[in-house]
Design an enzyme around this catalytic site. Structure first.
Site, short mmCIF file in Angstrom:
data_model
loop_
_atom_site.label_atom_id
_atom_site.label_comp_id
_atom_site.label_asym_id
_atom_site.label_seq_id
_atom_site.Cartn_x
_atom_site.Cartn_y
_atom_site.Cartn_z
N TYR A 113 0.82 -1.21 0.00
CA TYR A 113 0.00 0.00 0.00
C TYR A 113 0.86 1.26 0.00
CZ TYR A 113 -3.58 3.35 1.23
OH TYR A 113 -4.42 4.42 1.22
N TRP A 115 1.17 5.73 -1.58
CA TRP A 115 0.88 6.75 -2.59
C TRP A 115 1.96 6.88 -3.65
CZ3 TRP A 115 -2.49 11.34 -3.01
CH2 TRP A 115 -3.74 11.11 -2.42
N1 LIG Z 1 -1.37 18.32 3.21
C1 LIG Z 1 -1.79 17.04 3.13
N2 LIG Z 1 -3.00 16.77 2.63
C2 LIG Z 1 -3.45 15.50 2.54
C3 LIG Z 1 -2.66 14.40 2.94
C4 LIG Z 1 -1.36 14.71 3.50
O1 LIG Z 1 -0.61 13.81 3.91
N3 LIG Z 1 -0.97 16.02 3.57
N4 LIG Z 1 -3.13 13.11 2.81
C5 LIG Z 1 -4.24 12.89 1.88
C6 LIG Z 1 -4.90 11.60 2.12
S1 LIG Z 1 -4.12 10.17 1.62
C7 LIG Z 1 -6.15 11.50 2.66
S2 LIG Z 1 -6.90 9.99 2.78
C8 LIG Z 1 -6.90 12.68 3.09
C9 LIG Z 1 -7.51 12.48 4.47
O2 LIG Z 1 -8.47 13.44 4.71
P1 LIG Z 1 -9.12 13.56 6.17
O3 LIG Z 1 -9.24 12.23 6.77
O4 LIG Z 1 -10.35 14.38 6.03
O5 LIG Z 1 -7.99 14.44 6.89
P2 LIG Z 1 -7.37 14.56 8.35
O6 LIG Z 1 -6.43 15.72 8.25
O7 LIG Z 1 -6.81 13.27 8.80
O8 LIG Z 1 -8.57 14.96 9.28
C10 LIG Z 1 -9.29 16.15 9.09
C11 LIG Z 1 -9.73 16.72 10.41
O9 LIG Z 1 -10.68 15.88 11.05
C12 LIG Z 1 -10.73 16.26 12.40
N5 LIG Z 1 -11.13 15.13 13.24
C13 LIG Z 1 -10.35 14.15 13.72
N6 LIG Z 1 -11.08 13.30 14.48
C14 LIG Z 1 -12.34 13.76 14.46
C15 LIG Z 1 -13.57 13.31 15.05
O10 LIG Z 1 -13.64 12.30 15.74
N7 LIG Z 1 -14.67 14.06 14.78
C16 LIG Z 1 -14.64 15.17 14.01
N8 LIG Z 1 -15.78 15.81 13.79
N9 LIG Z 1 -13.50 15.62 13.47
C17 LIG Z 1 -12.37 14.92 13.68
C18 LIG Z 1 -9.33 16.70 12.78
O11 LIG Z 1 -9.39 17.91 13.52
C19 LIG Z 1 -8.63 16.81 11.44
O12 LIG Z 1 -7.86 17.97 11.29
O13 LIG Z 1 -6.05 13.81 3.14
C20 LIG Z 1 -5.28 13.99 1.95
N10 LIG Z 1 -4.68 15.29 2.01
N1 LIG Z 2 -1.89 7.86 12.64
C1 LIG Z 2 -2.34 7.97 11.39
N2 LIG Z 2 -1.74 7.25 10.42
C2 LIG Z 2 -2.18 7.35 9.15
C3 LIG Z 2 -3.23 8.22 8.79
C4 LIG Z 2 -3.85 8.96 9.83
O1 LIG Z 2 -4.81 9.73 9.62
N3 LIG Z 2 -3.35 8.83 11.11
N4 LIG Z 2 -3.64 8.32 7.47
C5 LIG Z 2 -3.41 7.18 6.63
C6 LIG Z 2 -3.63 7.43 5.21
S1 LIG Z 2 -5.15 8.11 4.79
C7 LIG Z 2 -2.76 7.07 4.23
S2 LIG Z 2 -3.25 7.18 2.58
C8 LIG Z 2 -1.43 6.53 4.55
C9 LIG Z 2 -0.33 7.02 3.59
O2 LIG Z 2 0.81 6.25 3.70
P1 LIG Z 2 1.84 6.07 2.48
O3 LIG Z 2 1.14 6.26 1.18
O4 LIG Z 2 2.56 4.79 2.68
O5 LIG Z 2 2.83 7.30 2.73
P2 LIG Z 2 3.85 8.02 1.75
O6 LIG Z 2 4.79 8.79 2.61
O7 LIG Z 2 3.10 8.80 0.72
O8 LIG Z 2 4.63 6.82 1.07
C10 LIG Z 2 4.95 6.76 -0.28
C11 LIG Z 2 6.41 6.34 -0.43
O9 LIG Z 2 6.67 6.15 -1.82
C12 LIG Z 2 7.99 6.63 -2.09
N5 LIG Z 2 8.08 6.92 -3.53
C13 LIG Z 2 7.84 8.07 -4.20
N6 LIG Z 2 8.00 7.89 -5.52
C14 LIG Z 2 8.33 6.59 -5.71
C15 LIG Z 2 8.61 5.80 -6.85
O10 LIG Z 2 8.55 6.24 -7.99
N7 LIG Z 2 8.90 4.49 -6.64
C16 LIG Z 2 8.97 3.96 -5.39
N8 LIG Z 2 9.27 2.67 -5.26
N9 LIG Z 2 8.72 4.69 -4.29
C17 LIG Z 2 8.39 5.98 -4.45
C18 LIG Z 2 8.15 7.83 -1.21
O11 LIG Z 2 9.52 8.11 -0.99
C19 LIG Z 2 7.40 7.39 0.06
O12 LIG Z 2 8.25 6.83 1.01
O13 LIG Z 2 -1.09 6.88 5.91
C20 LIG Z 2 -2.07 6.46 6.84
N10 LIG Z 2 -1.56 6.59 8.18
MO LIG Z 3 -5.24 8.38 2.49
#
Ligand SMILES: Nc1nc2c(c(=O)[nH]1)N[C@H]1C(S)=C(S)[C@@H](COP(=O)(O)OP(=O)(O)OC[C@H]3O[C@@H](n4cnc5c(=O)[nH]c(N)nc54)[C@H](O)[C@@H]3O)O[C@H]1N2
Ligand SMILES: Nc1nc2c(c(=O)[nH]1)N[C@H]1C(S)=C(S)[C@@H](COP(=O)(O)OP(=O)(O)OC[C@H]3O[C@@H](n4cnc5c(=O)[nH]c(N)nc54)[C@H](O)[C@@H]3O)O[C@H]1N2
Ligand SMILES: [Mo]
Length: 774
Positions: A113, A115
């Site tokens: 898994y 991104w």
């Molecule tokens: N800059 C940036 N943007 C991202 C990402 C990133 O790594 N960096 N990751 C991307 C990815 S993969 C995803 S899936 C999305 C995730 O998108 P979301 O899941 O919507 O994002 P989060 O920032 O985890 O949470 C948003 C807000 O929810 C609030 N929250 C937490 N727990 C609760 C709760 O129990 N109730 C309520 N009402 N609110 C709560 C928190 O205050 C938090 O700031 O974001 C994407 N966007």
């Molecule tokens: N506690 C907590 N944990 C969370 C979350 C949360 O809300 N709270 N959010 C979760 C969510 S929504 C998500 S989506 C996950 C995200 O978790 P990940 O998607 O695993 O996080 P990334 O740091 O985006 O990892 C991508 C990796 O790919 C590498 N990469 C970039 N380009 C390439 C390429 O061309 N080839 C290869 N082989 N590698 C490359 C980057 O260096 C990086 O290390 O985290 C989850 N974890």
């Molecule tokens: Mo995500």
């Protein structure tokens, strides 16, 4: 030295990199982007950082002792041996062959898994899956860390095609501006989150579109533990609530609608099943299993749980019933124990309002979570790298990876099935970072000690690469030609190579082609094409699909020369379930009843304690504060970067406090703990601890602390499980429920204490012993 600028695209948007003498020396926003993301400023520092993987490397202990379980995998002092490409590929091909012939292909875990980076050809997952399918298949993963509960629950509640639309074809912000009176969002509308879209967007339009909706008179209410989850210019009313208690508030809102005659019984009768059961549960006539009287879910009851005043809940329910209302439950809210419940309760509330299927009304899950949500769509799809077929049928729900590695053959429940974990001997990861994304990292490290071999392809020496036996250096997007677009994007863009590969890094396509050669299937993998040939081929296939719909797009060479082509047939999507609303018999949903299932016989029949047959209050789960852990941690998405990517870059580093992740505390909580702004603190949870730098802010509800994800895991000192500030060092590893088994990383109970000892250095970005610079 002259500087050349090249267009590029990342998940955080399209921009230009400035290149001088083969090195990236700066970035420049795209002039057509109305609100470019500062995350691009991480790129120059990350591209040439000392933590880049420069050569193939093999862990010395694996090289000397051969494959086998090794509890020392991931030891920060472990040594690597750099080897030439031929040696690395010979070792890797032989090991893949040994595992598949001794244990079968199901013993290879290729769920992998993550991104990775943008680009339709060099998409790390697609490439790995195509390769593993060519050599006999692999155990895969199902659903995402982002919204595992949405993906598993909604097919049960509204049927499959509609559930896909819920995630990918939401009505646009323009439709909201035109039709909606009130947006009520649980989990905020974070602009920094909307910078991100898988594949990247041609322009950052979400923030400005939201502001225009607000300026046009759309009202916003943000129920969330953080005030700044919704930007100031949207002028939202902030309703702070205790994390993990949304379901209680949602049930109380329904209580008001039912008792004040505001529920749309005509809608409930015609379009749903189970509304009577929900009504009876909410009014206290029955418990969630229908086995006796329950508790009335009044606003006063919800106030005790959530901290939201009962009077505010009443006023909000009346306001919602008084106009066109959109209920948005953000993905964060379901990324927690019992995460199915607020989703189901949100859908039930929207049904009680009777506006599901009307323009600008009803239910949504994703506004504020990602940039494409509300950005329109095109039904024509994107160019896609074909992955082939997987001969292995076994899979795991993605967030059960530690459970799988620790319990081969162990039983678990998932979506109505009683399943067993496969016996994994080889883990193959490319384009993801489980030591960023998974919970309870000490347990994950133990799990990574179990297989016989771990293979990782990476651009950088992440904590995951440091748990691998064989590390394969990958090029970055700036080092290869590719093209990109995201779902609903404005245009498809060319991403030409801007700099030569770092050290000996290679395109993964070439790595897999050479491995396939050693395993006798080169032709099956490549079909006679180079990566460049595939880029032209997937564009050609996409173009011919588009042409068949009567739409003209240029041939590849013209596209490449122009640098972009507008995405054809863009639509502002219609309201969720609009067609069903128009014709409930003819367009019946693919659910057992053909209607929206507010009570699900199917889910009830599974008999799950943690997910009954209707939306229910089951408690705040692991987010419930206790004596030892009196605060609730919100581990949300970072503003400084995407996940752990480019954490050493300038924008990400600027946000750190003394080089460690910032942890935000309410000034009142901090005062009680003797913590001042900028102090080094230790955040302690049930599974471990991390060091972080305190930032005091009244944008948090009292009792809440915020430590975003993404600081690179650093277990190099006994002072804390992670000395850099990765919250997954302390968060428990449990699924949302037996239904979805989704990720619950968003919340944890913690305590925070000042750290007065000698601060240990952060070593997360130091490359491992035995490696040499490019
Ligand atoms: N800059 C940036 N943007 C991202 C990402 C990133 O790594 N960096 N990751 C991307 C990815 S993969 C995803 S899936 C999305 C995730 O998108 P979301 O899941 O919507 O994002 P989060 O920032 O985890 O949470 C948003 C807000 O929810 C609030 N929250 C937490 N727990 C609760 C709760 O129990 N109730 C309520 N009402 N609110 C709560 C928190 O205050 C938090 O700031 O974001 C994407 N966007
Ligand atoms: N506690 C907590 N944990 C969370 C979350 C949360 O809300 N709270 N959010 C979760 C969510 S929504 C998500 S989506 C996950 C995200 O978790 P990940 O998607 O695993 O996080 P990334 O740091 O985006 O990892 C991508 C990796 O790919 C590498 N990469 C970039 N380009 C390439 C390429 O061309 N080839 C290869 N082989 N590698 C490359 C980057 O260096 C990086 O290390 O985290 C989850 N974890
Ligand atoms: Mo995500």
């Amino acid at each position: 030295m002259s500087t050349t600028s090249y267009p590029t695209s990342a998940h955080w948007g399209s921009y230009r990199v400035l290149v001088s003498d083969g090195r990236v020396v700066g970035v420049r926003p795209d002039p057509d982007d109305p609100a470019p993301s500062p995350v691009m400023e991480n790129t120059p520092g990350a591209q040439h950082h000392a933590s880049r993987v420069a050569r193939p490397a093999v862990r010395r202990r694996w090289l000397e002792h051969g494959p086998g379980p090794d509890p020392r995998r991931g030891d920060p002092d472990d040594e690597y041996v750099e080897v030439g490409w031929d040696r690395a590929l010979d070792l890797l091909a032989a090991e893949l062959d040994r595992v598949r012939s001794t244990h079968g292909n199901a013993a290879i875990y290729g769920g992998s898994y993550g991104w990775g980076s943008s680009g339709r050809v060099h998409h790390a997952q697609s490439q790995l899956h195509r390769f593993l399918n060519t050599v006999g298949g692999y155990t895969r993963s199902r659903t995402t860390y982002s919204h595992g509960a949405v993906e598993t629950l909604f097919p049960r509640l509204i049927g499959t095609p509609a559930a896909n639309r819920l995630l990918h074809r939401a009505p646009s912000w323009e439709a909201i501006r035109e039709h909606t009176d009130l947006v009520v969002t649980f989990g905020g509308l974070r602009v920094s989150n909307m910078w991100m879209t898988s594949g990247g967007r041609a322009a950052q339009t979400a923030g400005p579109a939201m502001r225009r909706a607000s300026d046009a008179g759309v009202g916003f209410v943000s129920l969330s533990p953080l005030r700044d989850d919704t930007p100031d210019d949207v002028k939202a009313e902030w309703v702070p609530l205790r994390p993990g208690t949304d379901t209680a508030v949602l049930l109380a809102l329904m209580h008001v609608l039912f008792t004040e005659g505001l529920a749309d019984t005509g809608f409930l009768d015609r379009y749903t099943v189970g509304a009577d059961a929900v009504r009876s549960y909410v009014l206290g006539g029955r418990d969630e299993r229908g086995q006796g009287p329950g508790t009335a879910r009044t606003p006063e009851w919800a106030e005790r749980i959530s901290g939201v005043p009962a009077a505010e809940i009443r006023a909000l329910a009346r306001a919602m019933a008084g106009g066109r209302t959109l209920v948005n439950v953000g993905w964060s809210v379901q990324r927690a124990r019992y995460g199915e419940q607020p989703l189901w309760a949100g859908l039930a509330l929207a049904c009680c309002l009777g506006q599901v299927g009307l323009p600008g009304g009803g239910f949504a899950s994703g506004y504020g979570s990602m940039g494409n949500y509300g950005g329109g769509s095109t039904p024509l799809g994107l160019p896609v790298m074909p992955q082939g077929d997987n001969a292995v049928k076994d899979f795991i729900p993605v967030a059960r990876v530690s459970d799988m590695l620790l319990n081969p053959g162990g039983a678990y429940r998932y979506d109505g099935e009683d399943r067993r974990y496969p016996d994994i001997r080889l883990v193959y990861w490319a384009g993801g970072n489980p030591f960023h994304h998974h919970q309870d990292l000490v347990r994950l490290a133990r799990a990574f000690g179990r297989p016989e071999t771990v293979v990782v392809h990476e651009t950088h020496w992440t904590a995951t690469a440091r748990h691998a036996d064989i590390v394969i250096p990958s090029t970055t997007v700036l080092e290869r030609d590719d093209l990109t677009a995201s779902r609903g994007d404005l245009s498809l863009r060319a991403m030409p190579r801007a700099v030569p590969p770092h050290g000996q890094a290679r395109d993964e396509y070439d790595t897999y082609a050479d491995l396939a050669e050693r395993l006798g299937v080169r032709e099956a993998f490549t079909e006679g094409r180079t990566a460049d040939g595939w880029m032209r081929e997937i564009y050609r296939r996409w173009r011919s699909l588009v042409t068949r719909r009567g739409i003209e797009v240029p041939e590849f060479d013209a596209f490449w020369a122009a640098g972009r082509v507008e995405m054809p047939a863009r639509v502002e999507d219609e309201a969720l379930l609009a067609d069903f609303r128009d014709d409930p018999e003819g367009r019946a949903l693919r659910t057992p009843s053909g209607r929206i299932e507010l009570y699900s016989e199917t889910i009830a029949s599974f008999g799950y304690e943690d997910c009954p047959g209707l939306p229910a209050w089951l408690g705040p789960g692991v987010a419930e504060p206790s004596g030892e852990f009196p605060l609730v941690l919100v581990a949300n998405q970072p503003t400084g970067r995407l996940h752990g990517q480019q954490d050493m870059g300038a924008h990400s580093m600027r946000e750190k406090v003394g080089g460690r992740a910032p942890v935000r505390l309410h000034p009142d909580d901090a005062a009680g703990l003797g913590i001042g702004d900028g102090d080094l603190v230790r955040v302690v949870g049930p599974r471990g601890s991390c060091l972080a730098g305190a930032v005091l802010s009244d944008a948090l509800a009292p009792g809440v602390v915020q430590l975003s994800t993404g600081a690179w895991y650093d277990p190099s000192s006994a002072a804390a499980t992670c000395v850099h500030g990765n919250p997954n060092a302390l968060i428990e590893d449990v699924g949302t429920s037996s239904l979805s088994q989704g990720c619950t990383g968003q919340l944890a109970r913690v305590r925070v204490e000042r750290f007065d000892g000698t601060p240990p250095p952060v070593r997360a970005f130091d490359p491992p012993r035995g490696t040499t610079p490019a």
